[in-house]
Design a protein around this motif. Structure first.
Motif, mmCIF file in Angstrom:
data_model
loop_
_atom_site.group_PDB
_atom_site.id
_atom_site.type_symbol
_atom_site.label_atom_id
_atom_site.label_comp_id
_atom_site.label_asym_id
_atom_site.label_seq_id
_atom_site.Cartn_x
_atom_site.Cartn_y
_atom_site.Cartn_z
ATOM 1 N N VAL A 205 -4.988 -9.475 -9.015
ATOM 2 C CA VAL A 205 -6.581 -9.640 -8.425
ATOM 3 C C VAL A 205 -6.799 -9.406 -7.385
ATOM 4 C CG1 VAL A 205 -7.174 -11.814 -7.598
ATOM 5 C CG2 VAL A 205 -5.164 -12.358 -9.089
ATOM 6 N N VAL A 206 -7.676 -7.931 -7.944
ATOM 7 C CA VAL A 206 -8.554 -7.553 -6.212
ATOM 8 C C VAL A 206 -8.950 -7.953 -5.267
ATOM 9 C CG1 VAL A 206 -10.771 -5.466 -5.987
ATOM 10 C CG2 VAL A 206 -9.205 -5.567 -8.342
ATOM 11 N N LYS A 207 -9.128 -8.911 -4.694
ATOM 12 C CA LYS A 207 -9.396 -9.715 -3.596
ATOM 13 C C LYS A 207 -8.405 -9.495 -3.393
ATOM 14 C CE LYS A 207 -8.846 -14.472 -4.788
ATOM 15 N NZ LYS A 207 -7.947 -14.760 -3.879
ATOM 16 N N SER A 208 -7.004 -9.615 -3.178
ATOM 17 C CA SER A 208 -5.783 -9.974 -2.341
ATOM 18 C C SER A 208 -5.580 -8.530 -1.919
ATOM 19 C CB SER A 208 -5.030 -10.282 -3.371
ATOM 20 O OG SER A 208 -5.346 -11.793 -2.928
ATOM 21 N N LEU A 209 -5.954 -7.394 -2.795
ATOM 22 C CA LEU A 209 -5.420 -6.012 -2.550
ATOM 23 C C LEU A 209 -6.784 -4.787 -2.982
ATOM 24 C CD1 LEU A 209 -2.719 -6.480 -5.725
ATOM 25 C CD2 LEU A 209 -2.211 -6.073 -2.961
ATOM 26 N N PRO A 210 -7.528 -5.955 -1.155
ATOM 27 C CA PRO A 210 -8.500 -4.632 -1.426
ATOM 28 C C PRO A 210 -8.881 -3.233 -0.858
ATOM 29 C CG PRO A 210 -8.723 -5.978 0.544
ATOM 30 C CD PRO A 210 -7.434 -6.645 -0.306
ATOM 31 N N SER A 211 -8.581 -2.209 -1.436
ATOM 32 C CA SER A 211 -8.190 -1.066 -1.596
ATOM 33 C C SER A 211 -8.107 -0.353 -2.717
ATOM 34 C CB SER A 211 -7.376 -0.407 -0.323
ATOM 35 O OG SER A 211 -7.081 0.643 -0.478
ATOM 36 N N HIS A 212 -8.963 0.827 -3.066
ATOM 37 C CA HIS A 212 -8.665 1.644 -4.052
ATOM 38 C C HIS A 212 -7.521 2.551 -4.568
ATOM 39 C CE1 HIS A 212 -12.153 1.104 -6.190
ATOM 40 N NE2 HIS A 212 -13.369 1.446 -4.678
ATOM 41 N N ALA A 213 -6.940 3.502 -2.624
ATOM 42 C CA ALA A 213 -6.028 3.635 -3.106
ATOM 43 C C ALA A 213 -4.290 2.182 -3.223
ATOM 44 C CB ALA A 213 -5.476 4.275 -1.440
ATOM 45 N N LEU A 214 -4.742 1.369 -2.632
ATOM 46 C CA LEU A 214 -3.404 0.041 -3.144
ATOM 47 C C LEU A 214 -3.714 -0.441 -4.408
ATOM 48 C CD1 LEU A 214 -1.650 -2.302 -2.171
ATOM 49 C CD2 LEU A 214 -3.535 -2.974 -1.335
ATOM 50 N N ILE A 215 -4.544 -0.583 -5.268
ATOM 51 C CA ILE A 215 -4.303 -1.008 -6.315
ATOM 52 C C ILE A 215 -3.761 0.872 -7.181
ATOM 53 C CG2 ILE A 215 -6.436 -1.761 -8.574
ATOM 54 C CD1 ILE A 215 -8.175 -2.984 -6.098
ATOM 55 N N LYS A 216 -4.224 1.768 -7.315
ATOM 56 C CA LYS A 216 -3.688 2.339 -7.879
ATOM 57 C C LYS A 216 -2.431 2.824 -7.728
ATOM 58 C CE LYS A 216 -4.394 8.167 -8.300
ATOM 59 N NZ LYS A 216 -4.965 9.002 -7.950
ATOM 60 N N GLU A 217 -2.177 2.862 -6.465
ATOM 61 C CA GLU A 217 -0.297 3.074 -5.558
ATOM 62 C C GLU A 217 0.263 1.516 -6.924
ATOM 63 O OE1 GLU A 217 2.903 4.216 -4.536
ATOM 64 O OE2 GLU A 217 0.771 4.810 -3.938
ATOM 65 N N ILE A 218 -0.544 0.141 -6.863
ATOM 66 C CA ILE A 218 0.769 -0.750 -7.998
ATOM 67 C C ILE A 218 0.315 -0.356 -9.192
ATOM 68 C CG2 ILE A 218 0.142 -3.316 -8.384
ATOM 69 C CD1 ILE A 218 -0.494 -3.832 -5.485
ATOM 70 N N THR A 219 -1.006 0.087 -9.757
ATOM 71 C CA THR A 219 -0.890 0.045 -11.506
ATOM 72 C C THR A 219 -0.113 1.487 -11.368
ATOM 73 O OG1 THR A 219 -2.976 1.507 -10.969
ATOM 74 C CG2 THR A 219 -3.661 -0.739 -11.496
ATOM 75 N N GLY A 220 -0.077 2.324 -11.202
ATOM 76 C CA GLY A 220 1.261 3.004 -10.765
ATOM 77 C C GLY A 220 2.633 2.807 -11.421
ATOM 78 N N ILE A 221 3.297 1.432 -10.901
ATOM 79 C CA ILE A 221 3.873 0.612 -11.003
ATOM 80 C C ILE A 221 3.743 0.030 -12.783
ATOM 81 C CG2 ILE A 221 5.997 -0.352 -10.917
ATOM 82 C CD1 ILE A 221 5.355 0.862 -8.094
#
Length: 430
Positions: free
Chosen positions: A80-96
């Motif tokens: 849910v992108v609205k709760s994690l609104p940062s490309h770098a933050l999303i990349k960190e999570i999707t890496g896992i």
């Protein structure tokens, strides 16, 4: 000699005094714990002296690992992108997590996240004008993102579906359409098979429209009072409703030559508070999760007990008043507050404030219900045990992430006792 009536009155008065003493707040407060002292020192070492959103990288990663272990490969996970609104933050999570499924809620974020490797589901119905604007601005050649294959528009009524049909006809677009269903939250969506039947007929009236699945959000299940059996009954109702609508749609489309699904259908359910209620045994085949990765305080729920808070706001102390005072003319209110509550002895003015957040360190800080709020210099009251001085750091915990993470500019990444990176947040949007 004291009369019986007077003895009763004295006894009642004594009970009243004793009751008042019992209600009088006791002293609380303490300096920063070791953990928060580390964050405060890291802020100072990094030279950061403005209100700043902080993400604890190791806690974030551990939360992601726990979430994926809980899902156990039984269902897909959509971020849910609205709760994690940062490309770098999303990349960190999707890496896992390894998942590139995204749920989007705003047009600017949709345009920003439309990339070759993403699968996007809208989490709320977009006004048709917003959908038309997306197609005017999106460039397939530069992004590699194919909306006809990678973007599911959410539709909730026959009227909205008719609007999307008209857009598809005007611009010769092939649209993937996901049906929002009401599984008990009662925030809109299809709530009767007659409506679903009407929408399926509209869908089948144009080959440009393709059924992509359903979305049923069940946040109410974790929020209703946990009276015996109530939450369980709400979840069972949500699941049964979802199954009924999904089977109806599948039966209606199974013999259609022009509208047989061309890709695996998305039956999206849950959210951060309820994702653990799904085990992959039902029609639902994916869960949406956002805030749980950083665990804002609104998500301090039994089902998320294995996750840690990973998002904080750190802000400097600007002023310290050794005696909490109310403004001129009503100073007596401050005197009364100090006399009654030892935890209102001192006043601390911080840089900024009035966020959807609560002070967590040092322990025992609270907003003043008398002085009021300020987004410029918020007043906090304390007992004095905290030992705060000018230029010290106060730490808040957000109640939610979706709006608060957008308020501070770049997000400071805390890892191994240091601020190791600054992650740009998305521009603030509704």
């Amino acid at each position: 000699m004291i009369s019986t009536k007077r003895r009763k009155l004295l006894a009642l008065a004594g009970l009243g005094v004793a009751g008042a003493i019992a209600l009088k707040p006791g002293m609380k407060g303490a300096p920063h714990t070791t953990y928060f002292a580390g964050i405060a020192q890291a802020m100072k070492n990094a030279g950061i002296a403005t209100p700043t959103m902080i993400i604890d990288r190791e806690r974030l990663r551990q939360n992601a690992r726990n979430i994926m272990q809980n899902i156990g490969g039984k269902m897909a996970q959509r971020l849910v992108v609205k709760s994690l609104p940062s490309h770098a933050l999303i990349k960190e999570i999707t890496g896992i997590t390894g998942s590139h499924r995204m749920m989007l809620f705003s047009l600017p974020q949709l345009l920003s996240m439309s990339k070759a490797d993403t699968d996007i589901l809208l989490g709320k119905p977009m006004p048709i004008a917003a959908a038309a604007q997306f197609y005017r601005q999106h460039n397939v050649a530069s992004t590699g993102f194919r909306p006809d294959l990678q973007l599911q528009w959410l539709v909730d009524t026959p009227e909205r579906l008719s609007q999307y049909r008209e857009l598809a006809r005007q611009q010769n677009l092939n649209l993937l359409l996901n049906f929002e269903i009401d599984v008990g939250l009662h925030r809109g969506g299809i709530n009767h098979t007659d409506t679903l039947q009407q929408m399926l007929a509209i869908l089948q009236s144009d080959p440009r429209l393709q059924f992509a699945g359903m979305m049923g959000y069940d946040a109410h299940v974790a929020k209703i009072p946990d009276l015996p059996g109530l939450q369980k009954a709400a979840h069972e109702h949500a699941h049964q409703t979802y199954t009924s609508f999904a089977q109806y749609a599948l039966n209606a489309l199974k013999n259609s030559t022009s509208h047989a699904p061309k890709r695996p259908l998305t039956f999206n359910a849950a959210g951060s508070p309820t994702y653990r209620l799904y085990d992959g045994s039902g029609i639902e085949n994916e869960v949406s999760i956002g805030s749980a990765f950083v665990k804002a305080s609104d998500f301090d729920l039994p089902g998320l007990a294995d996750l840690q808070a990973a998002a904080f706001i750190a802000t400097p102390v600007l002023k310290v008043s050794d005696q909490f005072q109310m403004p001129y003319g009503v100073e007596w209110l401050g005197d009364a507050a100090r006399a009654w509550d030892v935890n209102q002895q001192r006043g601390i003015f911080i840089y900024g404030g009035n966020w959807l957040a609560d002070p967590v360190s040092p322990e025992g800080l609270s907003a003043s219900g008398l002085y009021g709020t300020s987004s410029n210099q918020q007043l906090l009251v304390e007992s004095g045990r905290q030992g705060l001085k000018v230029d010290d750091v106060v730490i808040f915990r957000p109640r939610q992430s979706e709006a608060v993470l957008l308020q501070f500019g770049d997000i400071a990444v805390y890892d191994n006792g240091k601020i190791v990176d600054m992650w740009p947040a998305f521009p603030a949007t509704a």
